[in-house]
Design an enzyme around this catalytic site. Structure first.
Site, PDB file in Angstrom:
ATOM      1  N   PRO A 115       0.861  -1.191   0.000  1.00  0.00           N
ATOM      2  CA  PRO A 115       0.000   0.000   0.000  1.00  0.00           C
ATOM      3  C   PRO A 115       0.891   1.232   0.000  1.00  0.00           C
ATOM      4  O   PRO A 115       1.827   1.325   0.802  1.00  0.00           O
ATOM      5  CB  PRO A 115      -0.763  -0.116   1.336  1.00  0.00           C
ATOM      6  CG  PRO A 115       0.083  -0.988   2.204  1.00  0.00           C
ATOM      7  CD  PRO A 115       0.842  -1.901   1.281  1.00  0.00           C
ATOM      8  N   MET A 116       0.645   2.158  -0.912  1.00  0.00           N
ATOM      9  CA  MET A 116       1.477   3.366  -0.986  1.00  0.00           C
ATOM     10  C   MET A 116       0.622   4.550  -1.419  1.00  0.00           C
ATOM     11  O   MET A 116       0.137   4.590  -2.566  1.00  0.00           O
ATOM     12  CB  MET A 116       2.636   3.152  -1.973  1.00  0.00           C
ATOM     13  CG  MET A 116       3.653   2.132  -1.489  1.00  0.00           C
ATOM     14  SD  MET A 116       4.974   1.838  -2.684  1.00  0.00           S
ATOM     15  CE  MET A 116       4.109   0.957  -3.977  1.00  0.00           C
TER      16      MET A 116
ATOM     17  N   CYS B 188       2.208   3.251   9.389  1.00  0.00           N
ATOM     18  CA  CYS B 188       2.466   4.561   8.789  1.00  0.00           C
ATOM     19  C   CYS B 188       2.851   5.575   9.871  1.00  0.00           C
ATOM     20  O   CYS B 188       2.090   5.787  10.813  1.00  0.00           O
ATOM     21  CB  CYS B 188       1.218   5.027   8.048  1.00  0.00           C
ATOM     22  SG  CYS B 188       1.480   6.596   7.253  1.00  0.00           S
TER      23      CYS B 188
ATOM     24  N   LYS C 294      -0.565  -4.765   8.991  1.00  0.00           N
ATOM     25  CA  LYS C 294       0.782  -4.354   8.564  1.00  0.00           C
ATOM     26  C   LYS C 294       1.337  -3.470   9.662  1.00  0.00           C
ATOM     27  O   LYS C 294       0.717  -2.455  10.027  1.00  0.00           O
ATOM     28  CB  LYS C 294       0.702  -3.594   7.240  1.00  0.00           C
ATOM     29  CG  LYS C 294       2.057  -3.084   6.733  1.00  0.00           C
ATOM     30  CD  LYS C 294       1.919  -2.561   5.296  1.00  0.00           C
ATOM     31  CE  LYS C 294       3.236  -2.103   4.701  1.00  0.00           C
ATOM     32  NZ  LYS C 294       3.582  -0.722   5.036  1.00  0.00           N
TER      33      LYS C 294
ATOM     34  N   ASN D 289       8.702  -7.034   4.969  1.00  0.00           N
ATOM     35  CA  ASN D 289       8.710  -5.860   4.085  1.00  0.00           C
ATOM     36  C   ASN D 289       9.874  -4.949   4.461  1.00  0.00           C
ATOM     37  O   ASN D 289      10.273  -4.874   5.607  1.00  0.00           O
ATOM     38  CB  ASN D 289       7.365  -5.108   4.254  1.00  0.00           C
ATOM     39  CG  ASN D 289       7.372  -3.724   3.631  1.00  0.00           C
ATOM     40  OD1 ASN D 289       7.188  -2.727   4.330  1.00  0.00           O
ATOM     41  ND2 ASN D 289       7.593  -3.640   2.343  1.00  0.00           N
ATOM     42  N   GLY D 290      10.388  -4.268   3.438  1.00  0.00           N
ATOM     43  CA  GLY D 290      11.434  -3.267   3.661  1.00  0.00           C
ATOM     44  C   GLY D 290      12.681  -3.571   2.859  1.00  0.00           C
ATOM     45  O   GLY D 290      13.398  -4.540   3.152  1.00  0.00           O
ATOM     46  N   GLY D 291      12.927  -2.780   1.812  1.00  0.00           N
ATOM     47  CA  GLY D 291      14.212  -2.848   1.110  1.00  0.00           C
ATOM     48  C   GLY D 291      14.366  -3.967   0.099  1.00  0.00           C
ATOM     49  O   GLY D 291      15.481  -4.189  -0.369  1.00  0.00           O
TER      50      GLY D 291
ATOM     51  N   GLY E 139       7.691  -2.607  -1.905  1.00  0.00           N
ATOM     52  CA  GLY E 139       7.168  -1.240  -1.947  1.00  0.00           C
ATOM     53  C   GLY E 139       7.762  -0.452  -3.094  1.00  0.00           C
ATOM     54  O   GLY E 139       7.389  -0.631  -4.258  1.00  0.00           O
TER      55      GLY E 139
HETATM   56  C1  LIG Z   1       5.053   6.861  -1.454  1.00  0.00           C
HETATM   57  C2  LIG Z   1       4.810   5.869  -0.347  1.00  0.00           C
HETATM   58  C3  LIG Z   1       3.568   5.820   0.254  1.00  0.00           C
HETATM   59  C4  LIG Z   1       3.325   4.891   1.278  1.00  0.00           C
HETATM   60  N1  LIG Z   1       2.061   4.780   1.802  1.00  0.00           N
HETATM   61  C5  LIG Z   1       1.793   3.769   2.675  1.00  0.00           C
HETATM   62  C6  LIG Z   1       0.462   3.475   3.062  1.00  0.00           C
HETATM   63  O1  LIG Z   1      -0.499   4.084   2.591  1.00  0.00           O
HETATM   64  N2  LIG Z   1       0.260   2.473   3.955  1.00  0.00           N
HETATM   65  C7  LIG Z   1       1.299   1.735   4.460  1.00  0.00           C
HETATM   66  O2  LIG Z   1       1.069   0.820   5.248  1.00  0.00           O
HETATM   67  N3  LIG Z   1       2.558   1.973   4.089  1.00  0.00           N
HETATM   68  C8  LIG Z   1       2.814   2.947   3.192  1.00  0.00           C
HETATM   69  N4  LIG Z   1       4.089   3.111   2.732  1.00  0.00           N
HETATM   70  C9  LIG Z   1       5.146   2.190   3.190  1.00  0.00           C
HETATM   71  C10 LIG Z   1       5.277   1.005   2.241  1.00  0.00           C
HETATM   72  O3  LIG Z   1       4.083   0.255   2.216  1.00  0.00           O
HETATM   73  C11 LIG Z   1       6.443   0.103   2.679  1.00  0.00           C
HETATM   74  O4  LIG Z   1       6.180  -0.364   3.974  1.00  0.00           O
HETATM   75  C12 LIG Z   1       7.774   0.842   2.688  1.00  0.00           C
HETATM   76  O5  LIG Z   1       7.947   1.607   1.513  1.00  0.00           O
HETATM   77  C13 LIG Z   1       8.946  -0.126   2.835  1.00  0.00           C
HETATM   78  O6  LIG Z   1       9.005  -1.022   1.755  1.00  0.00           O
HETATM   79  P1  LIG Z   1      10.078  -0.836   0.540  1.00  0.00           P
HETATM   80  O7  LIG Z   1      11.423  -0.673   1.174  1.00  0.00           O
HETATM   81  O8  LIG Z   1       9.943  -2.059  -0.278  1.00  0.00           O
HETATM   82  O9  LIG Z   1       9.675   0.426  -0.172  1.00  0.00           O
HETATM   83  C14 LIG Z   1       4.353   4.031   1.723  1.00  0.00           C
HETATM   84  C15 LIG Z   1       5.610   4.101   1.102  1.00  0.00           C
HETATM   85  C16 LIG Z   1       5.828   4.992   0.067  1.00  0.00           C
HETATM   86  C17 LIG Z   1       7.179   5.012  -0.600  1.00  0.00           C
END
Ligand SMILES: Cc1cc2nc3c(=O)[nH]c(=O)nc-3n(C[C@H](O)[C@H](O)[C@H](O)COP(=O)(O)O)c2cc1C
Length: 348
Positions: A17-18, A100, A139, A223-225, A245
């Site tokens: 979710p982003m 978040c 999450k 999740n993460g990275g 993400g």
């Molecule tokens: C632009 C953006 C918006 C995000 N919005 C949410 C969100 O709405 N809900 C949520 O649980 N996490 C949100 N996140 C966090 C991501 O879901 C994820 O946990 C985080 O980016 C780490 O994963 P990654 O390293 O693969 O990017 C957001 C991240 C980004 C970059």
């Protein structure tokens, strides 16, 4: 820890979710690249589902396939009402955001700040489960640092070790969530922007792996990275799933390779970049004619040639100053003319 063995049949990979990214056009586009992954919506507050333009917020097209709705809620009553209303839509599962760190969200004891009150998280999850027969997932972070934010609350404001995580999950697991998606970083609730909160607190995968090792009956997704097929593959040896993400919009062609991680995948080879664009064009035209913004329709395409020859020129073509409803088809023609055909039509 509550020994609840969920019978959830979730894909091993999900796209996170982003906010402002994982909107329905992004998901439609992502689905052209990955047939097997679960796609998440942006976070939607329970209040906006209850009081807002519900159909606009929750509508999604059948072609998007398996989609999980993520909600943010600060109390069980709102969560119950929102999930009841969301039942009218064909979401595969409903997820609670406890990760978040945004001030806007944490100020209301939503998102990661909710982790400071495990009883409240338990109540919200129970309400969600009561409101739907669909899987309900959570999450969350491995911990939070709420220094300077939540002093007024009679809650624990710093959780930064394995024991704190266990203490949180000990209560939360009693609500029997069907999956735990764990962002392997602590969330710092004050003084750090949401963006910095995805970079600065160090990743601690080991804490998540240890949890799965100790409580193997919990369905755990990390999740993460995660940015490469190899790193995802390695993680899948230790946990049930991996959530991707930023890589999904910074290097979206990675998604076309994910079928290799699923031994039951019906996909046998990745779709080439050119085929993906060709498949997306009719959707763009239809949605544009229905009033969707050109910018949001084009945004998911931006990273399709990441790391490839011609990527810079491709991005220039797609830059918002160039793109207008009237010239969109010409821009697509230019892409097919400009990009080397070996890259356009190769599928690896
Ligand atoms: C632009 C953006 C918006 C995000 N919005 C949410 C969100 O709405 N809900 C949520 O649980 N996490 C949100 N996140 C966090 C991501 O879901 C994820 O946990 C985080 O980016 C780490 O994963 P990654 O390293 O693969 O990017 C957001 C991240 C980004 C970059």
């Amino acid at each position: 820890m509550e020994k609840y063995i969920s019978n959830i049949k979730a894909p091993k990979i999900s796209i996170a979710p982003m906010v402002d990214k994982s909107h329905r056009h992004f998901r439609y586009f992502s689905r052209l690249l990955t047939k097997d992954s679960l796609l998440y919506t942006e976070m939607v507050t329970a209040q906006s589902i209850i009081n807002g333009d519900r159909n606009k917020i929750l509508y999604f097209r059948e072609e998007e396939g398996a989609v999980a709705l993520q909600i943010a809620a600060s109390n069980a009553e709102d969560a119950y009402k929102a999930v009841k209303l969301a039942n009218d839509y064909n979401y595969t599962e409903i997820n609670l955001n406890c990760g978040c760190p945004s001030d806007r969200v944490s100020g209301n004891l939503m998102g990661a700040a909710l982790m400071s009150s495990k009883e409240l998280v338990y109540d919200i999850l129970c309400a969600m489960k009561e409101a739907t027969n669909k899987p309900v997932t959570i999450k969350h972070r491995i911990g939070i640092d709420g220094t300077g934010v939540l002093e007024s609350e009679k809650t624990k404001i710093i959780m930064d070790g394995y024991d704190d995580l266990l203490d949180f999950l000990d209560t939360v697991s009693k609500a029997r969530p069907d999956r735990y998606i764990i962002h392997a970083r602590t969330a710092i609730l004050k003084g750090l922007s949401p963006k910095d909160n995805r970079e600065i607190p160090p990743l601690n995968y080991d804490m998540v792996y240890k949890l799965k090792e100790e409580f193997d009956y919990l369905n755990i997704e990390i999740n993460g990275g995660f940015r490469t097929l190899d790193s995802i593959k390695e993680a899948l040896n230790k946990v049930d799933g991996v959530m991707i993400g930023r890589a999904s919009y910074e290097d979206c062609y990675l998604l076309s390779q994910l079928y290799k991680l699923n031994e039951n995948s019906e996909v046998v080879a990745p779709t080439s970049r050119g085929e993906v664009i060709k498949a997306y064009i009719p959707y763009v035209i239809e949605e544009m004619n229905n009033g969707s913004s050109v910018h949001s329709l084009i945004a998911p395409l931006q990273s399709l040639f990441q790391g490839q020859k011609g990527s810079r020129k491709y991005k220039q073509l797609l830059s918002s100053s160039n793109i207008k409803k009237e010239n969109l088809l010409e821009i697509f023609d230019s892409i097919f003319e400009l990009m080397p055909s070996s890259i356009l039509w190769e599928n690896n």
